[in-house]
Write an enzyme that holds these catalytic residues in place. Structure first.
Site, PDB file in Angstrom:
ATOM      1  N   ARG A 274      11.365  -1.859  11.032  1.00  0.00           N
ATOM      2  CA  ARG A 274      10.266  -1.433  11.903  1.00  0.00           C
ATOM      3  C   ARG A 274      10.103  -2.385  13.082  1.00  0.00           C
ATOM      4  O   ARG A 274      10.224  -3.592  12.927  1.00  0.00           O
ATOM      5  CB  ARG A 274       8.971  -1.355  11.094  1.00  0.00           C
ATOM      6  CG  ARG A 274       8.735   0.039  10.544  1.00  0.00           C
ATOM      7  CD  ARG A 274       7.626   0.075   9.552  1.00  0.00           C
ATOM      8  NE  ARG A 274       6.398  -0.556  10.015  1.00  0.00           N
ATOM      9  CZ  ARG A 274       5.267  -0.557   9.312  1.00  0.00           C
ATOM     10  NH1 ARG A 274       5.225   0.049   8.154  1.00  0.00           N
ATOM     11  NH2 ARG A 274       4.198  -1.160   9.764  1.00  0.00           N
TER      12      ARG A 274
ATOM     13  N   ARG B 112      12.016  -5.660   4.616  1.00  0.00           N
ATOM     14  CA  ARG B 112      11.673  -4.240   4.481  1.00  0.00           C
ATOM     15  C   ARG B 112      12.612  -3.366   5.310  1.00  0.00           C
ATOM     16  O   ARG B 112      12.986  -3.702   6.416  1.00  0.00           O
ATOM     17  CB  ARG B 112      10.244  -3.981   4.952  1.00  0.00           C
ATOM     18  CG  ARG B 112       9.969  -2.474   5.028  1.00  0.00           C
ATOM     19  CD  ARG B 112       8.548  -2.140   5.048  1.00  0.00           C
ATOM     20  NE  ARG B 112       7.851  -2.705   6.193  1.00  0.00           N
ATOM     21  CZ  ARG B 112       6.544  -2.609   6.351  1.00  0.00           C
ATOM     22  NH1 ARG B 112       5.814  -2.007   5.458  1.00  0.00           N
ATOM     23  NH2 ARG B 112       5.989  -3.149   7.400  1.00  0.00           N
TER      24      ARG B 112
ATOM     25  N   LYS C 242       0.831  -1.211   0.000  1.00  0.00           N
ATOM     26  CA  LYS C 242       0.000   0.000   0.000  1.00  0.00           C
ATOM     27  C   LYS C 242       0.862   1.256   0.000  1.00  0.00           C
ATOM     28  O   LYS C 242       0.635   2.173  -0.779  1.00  0.00           O
ATOM     29  CB  LYS C 242      -0.899   0.036   1.259  1.00  0.00           C
ATOM     30  CG  LYS C 242      -1.837  -1.135   1.400  1.00  0.00           C
ATOM     31  CD  LYS C 242      -2.715  -1.002   2.645  1.00  0.00           C
ATOM     32  CE  LYS C 242      -1.938  -1.019   3.945  1.00  0.00           C
ATOM     33  NZ  LYS C 242      -1.240  -2.283   4.238  1.00  0.00           N
TER      34      LYS C 242
ATOM     35  N   ARG D 138      -9.428   1.525   8.508  1.00  0.00           N
ATOM     36  CA  ARG D 138      -8.964   0.187   8.823  1.00  0.00           C
ATOM     37  C   ARG D 138      -9.985  -0.593   9.608  1.00  0.00           C
ATOM     38  O   ARG D 138      -9.754  -1.754   9.928  1.00  0.00           O
ATOM     39  CB  ARG D 138      -7.727   0.349   9.666  1.00  0.00           C
ATOM     40  CG  ARG D 138      -6.565  -0.492   9.245  1.00  0.00           C
ATOM     41  CD  ARG D 138      -5.486  -0.194  10.244  1.00  0.00           C
ATOM     42  NE  ARG D 138      -4.343  -0.982  10.018  1.00  0.00           N
ATOM     43  CZ  ARG D 138      -3.283  -0.574   9.323  1.00  0.00           C
ATOM     44  NH1 ARG D 138      -3.276   0.607   8.766  1.00  0.00           N
ATOM     45  NH2 ARG D 138      -2.255  -1.374   9.204  1.00  0.00           N
TER      46      ARG D 138
ATOM     47  N   ARG E  23      -0.575  -9.042  13.149  1.00  0.00           N
ATOM     48  CA  ARG E  23      -1.129  -7.983  12.290  1.00  0.00           C
ATOM     49  C   ARG E  23      -1.999  -8.578  11.184  1.00  0.00           C
ATOM     50  O   ARG E  23      -3.010  -7.991  10.805  1.00  0.00           O
ATOM     51  CB  ARG E  23       0.002  -7.141  11.688  1.00  0.00           C
ATOM     52  CG  ARG E  23       0.627  -6.194  12.713  1.00  0.00           C
ATOM     53  CD  ARG E  23       1.986  -5.698  12.279  1.00  0.00           C
ATOM     54  NE  ARG E  23       1.953  -4.928  11.055  1.00  0.00           N
ATOM     55  CZ  ARG E  23       3.021  -4.695  10.295  1.00  0.00           C
ATOM     56  NH1 ARG E  23       4.208  -5.192  10.638  1.00  0.00           N
ATOM     57  NH2 ARG E  23       2.910  -3.991   9.202  1.00  0.00           N
TER      58      ARG E  23
END
Ligand code: AP5
Ligand code: MG
Ligand code: ZN
Length: 214
Positions: free
Chosen positions: A160, A127, A13, A88, A171
């Protein structure tokens, strides 16, 4: 143009929202980025948000809505925006619909970036994020020119806190129970469009541009 990016954590996203923002000259608004910036600065909001985010849970709707409604007041939203990570939950989507309706407005598209859960954990572990400008990279799929340094602003990149495999699993659970129902919500509004998020970054973007128009 008002666009919502939907999709699981790690679906891409943020990656696509940035490209959309650049091409269509609208602001990229990521609630996750705003929370992370607040955590970095040590604000009250950041302290509250961190305890939820580190567990892979959603920040309560009241806090999130206050923040986003405030963000919409910024003059840069006059020509629209691309929302990344908001709404969300169904209550967040309803609050957005109601806020827009007051001005006789609606969103234009809710773009669902589809990636199966199996692909997500690999993406997250590679990431690297820039907490200064919000840019996102991947050690294999989207590497920086200099390892560990943001191409856009030169800051040091970080992993992160919520990208540990256990937290990613949590998540994903939260996504399926609380966010996936938005696909139905925007389908009923006639706003949902889907793109295959397993393709490479440029192919996903091409698919989005086909939908939005050049
Ligand atoms: P948030 O920051 O929104 O995280 P998320 O939804 O979990 O999504 P991510 O940012 O992890 O993934 P992404 O889809 O943006 O993927 P990306 O482009 O980085 O939220 C974090 C937390 O904040 C939440 O858990 C919650 O606690 C809180 N929060 C935020 N908003 C909230 C709200 N509205 N209400 C309540 N709480 C809220 O890509 C992932 C990786 O894959 C990158 O490394 C990228 O380079 C790579 N990649 C991207 N596209 C491709 C591709 N096509 N092929 C290969 N690799 C790719
Ligand atoms: Mg993101
Ligand atoms: Zn940066």
């Amino acid at each position: 143009m008002k666009i919502i990016m939907l999709g699981a954590p790690g679906a891409g996203k943020g990656t696509q929202a940035k490209k959309i923002a650049d091409k269509y000259q609208i602001p990229h608004i990521s609630t996750g980025d705003i929370f992370r910036a607040n955590i970095k600065e040590g604000t009250e909001l950041g302290k509250k948000a961190k305890s939820y985010m580190d567990q892979g849970l959603l920040v309560p709707d009241e806090l999130t809505l206050e923040l986003i409604m405030d963000r919409f007041q910024n003059p840069d939203c006059a020509n629209g925006y691309v929302l990344d990570g908001f709404p969300r939950t169904i209550p967040q989507a309803e609050a957005l619909t109601a806020a827009l309706e007051k001005n006789g407005e609606t969103i234009d598209y809710a773009i669902n970036v589809e990636v199966p859960d199996e692909n997500i954990v690999t993406r997250m572990s590679g990431r690297r994020a820039c907490l200064a400008c919000g840019a996102t990279y991947h050690v294999v799929y989207a590497p920086t020119k200099t390892e560990g340094v943001c191409d856009r602003c030169g800051e040091k990149l970080v992993l992160r806190d919520d990208d540990k495999p256990e937290t990613v699993k949590k998540r994903l659970d939260v996504y399926h129970s609380q966010t996936q129902p938005l696909i139905d919500y925007y389908t009923k509004q006639g706003k949902l469009v889907e793109v295959d998020g397993t393709q490479n970054v440029d192919a996903v973007f091409d698919a989005i541009v086909k939908i939005l128009g050049a």
